[in-house]
Design a protein around this motif. Structure first.
Motif, PDB file in Angstrom:
ATOM      1  N   MET A 246       1.039  -1.272  -0.237  1.00  0.00           N
ATOM      2  CA  MET A 246      -0.068   0.063  -0.399  1.00  0.00           C
ATOM      3  C   MET A 246       1.007   1.112   0.076  1.00  0.00           C
ATOM      4  N   ALA A 247       2.382   1.526   0.496  1.00  0.00           N
ATOM      5  CA  ALA A 247       3.032   2.163   0.928  1.00  0.00           C
ATOM      6  C   ALA A 247       3.600   2.387  -0.102  1.00  0.00           C
TER       7      ALA A 247
ATOM      8  N   GLN B 216       1.216   4.830  -2.942  1.00  0.00           N
ATOM      9  CA  GLN B 216       0.954   5.462  -2.839  1.00  0.00           C
ATOM     10  C   GLN B 216       2.697   6.060  -3.188  1.00  0.00           C
ATOM     11  N   ILE B 217       3.834   5.893  -3.512  1.00  0.00           N
ATOM     12  CA  ILE B 217       4.722   6.413  -4.188  1.00  0.00           C
ATOM     13  C   ILE B 217       4.702   6.523  -5.174  1.00  0.00           C
TER      14      ILE B 217
ATOM     15  N   LEU C  72      -6.698  -4.991  -5.301  1.00  0.00           N
ATOM     16  CA  LEU C  72      -7.708  -4.392  -4.269  1.00  0.00           C
ATOM     17  C   LEU C  72      -9.248  -4.530  -4.938  1.00  0.00           C
TER      18      LEU C  72
ATOM     19  N   LEU D 222      -2.824  -0.019   9.003  1.00  0.00           N
ATOM     20  CA  LEU D 222      -1.753   1.346   8.138  1.00  0.00           C
ATOM     21  C   LEU D 222      -1.326   1.920   9.638  1.00  0.00           C
TER      22      LEU D 222
ATOM     23  N   MET E 231       1.640   9.076   5.130  1.00  0.00           N
ATOM     24  CA  MET E 231       0.448   7.448   5.569  1.00  0.00           C
ATOM     25  C   MET E 231       1.986   6.010   5.004  1.00  0.00           C
ATOM     26  N   ALA E 232       2.069   6.506   3.337  1.00  0.00           N
ATOM     27  CA  ALA E 232       3.370   5.401   2.372  1.00  0.00           C
ATOM     28  C   ALA E 232       4.629   5.755   3.514  1.00  0.00           C
TER      29      ALA E 232
ATOM     30  N   GLN F 198       4.833   3.904   6.922  1.00  0.00           N
ATOM     31  CA  GLN F 198       5.005   2.304   7.104  1.00  0.00           C
ATOM     32  C   GLN F 198       6.704   1.784   6.246  1.00  0.00           C
TER      33      GLN F 198
END
Lengths: 205, 205
Positions: A124-125, A128-129, A142, A184, B124-125, B128
């Motif tokens: 999940m991290a 985002q990146i 998902l 998270l 949030m990323a 983690q």
């Protein structure tokens, strides 16, 4: 589990209609060995210490074989976790909406405990990146999970068993939101009691 | 907003009991300028293009002044977003539990729209990937927000207005779970309609 179910979206075999040849069968065995190795090493060493080199060594292949099918360790793990979720989360249809939903949620929560939970957090991290990985993460893991739960909730909705203010889609968001927030943010347990409480929240009292 | 409320946990002044001196007042102005600059630049350029250098230039300070108080851009932004949340999310107490909860959730959702939403995703990323930052993220932003919503829900619980299967803590998880799942996974809108639906879900029908 069928052979098809074990294959990911990146499987080159999906693009052709040639019959199964020995080379293709060896490829499929190699892919499965790599996915199994990734999951085993995740269990033993955690996500941070997982490397493509380590996965290849455990699977008895070369690094280049891994890179032939996946861009890197995040994508290997994404496919391994998708297979894991499909295998461990049944989609019951007993006619008892509360029992079906509870069973699905309890199995989903149980399938997200360590080491899978650590990998889910890391992916999940990464999503985002790296937006391109984020798209693969949604498409591969998902959205299929959303569709599975959505099927169950649509059935409850059709039988007028869903809480009246909810649609199946918002109920899916509440359920997976709770799962991901605990993974998270709070790291509070994802247990059967929580699955029961969530079931009561999503269905008509 | 009091001076105290604008200070983060890293403020060196918290460690002393000396009365306010001119140097300290200048420091406080500098801190505020840096936080305002970080938020402005986030709005203009997004999280990925935000740099400590850019923040310092906009605030009219040197990079070393930023690093004196924060380890890097994630921590500057964490404090800027915490101030933002405190400023834009009131904690109403009108005696009408549904109206108070709806107002809090609607304001929380509104405060998480872009550019704040992008920054929340990035933090949030980061939480983690970097466990030390993760602890600061929980202490500075997540837990104070949990406590604010928890206060409101404990009041509803005491008045027997909470949905019977929920505790204030699980209701907090459901609410912030929905927010974060939409931010991180689906990017579906966080609007007033959703705040209303969530209010109905958390309170006794």
């Amino acid at each position: 589990m069928t052979e098809q179910a074990n294959r990911g979206p990146a499987d080159p075999a999906d693009e052709t209609s040639t019959p199964v040849r020995p080379g293709r069968r060896r490829s499929e065995e190699s892919r499965r060995a790599i996915l199994a190795a990734a999951y085993e090493l995740l269990d033993e060493a955690g996500y941070a210490r997982l490397t493509v080199e380590g996965i290849a060594a455990r699977a008895g292949t070369g690094k280049q074989t891994v890179y032939r099918w996946w861009p890197g360790k995040a994508d290997v793990l994404l496919e391994a976790l998708t297979v894991h979720a499909r295998r461990h989360v049944p989609l019951p249809d007993t006619g008892d909406h509360a029992a079906d939903l509870h069973a699905f949620l309890a199995a989903t929560f149980a399938a997200a405990t360590p080491p899978t939970g650590d990998a889910l957090r890391a992916l999940m991290a990464e999503a985002q990146i790296d937006p391109a990985f984020g798209a693969r993460f949604r498409d591969t893991l998902l959205n299929p999970r959303r569709e599975a739960l959505g099927t169950l909730l649509a059935r409850a909705h059709a039988a007028d068993a869903l809480a009246p203010q909810l649609t199946p889609a918002t109920a899916v968001d509440l359920a997976f939101g709770l799962l991901w927030y605990r993974l998270l943010a709070t790291r509070e347990p994802l247990d059967d009691r929580l699955a029961a409480l969530l079931t009561r929240t999503l269905l008509r009292a």
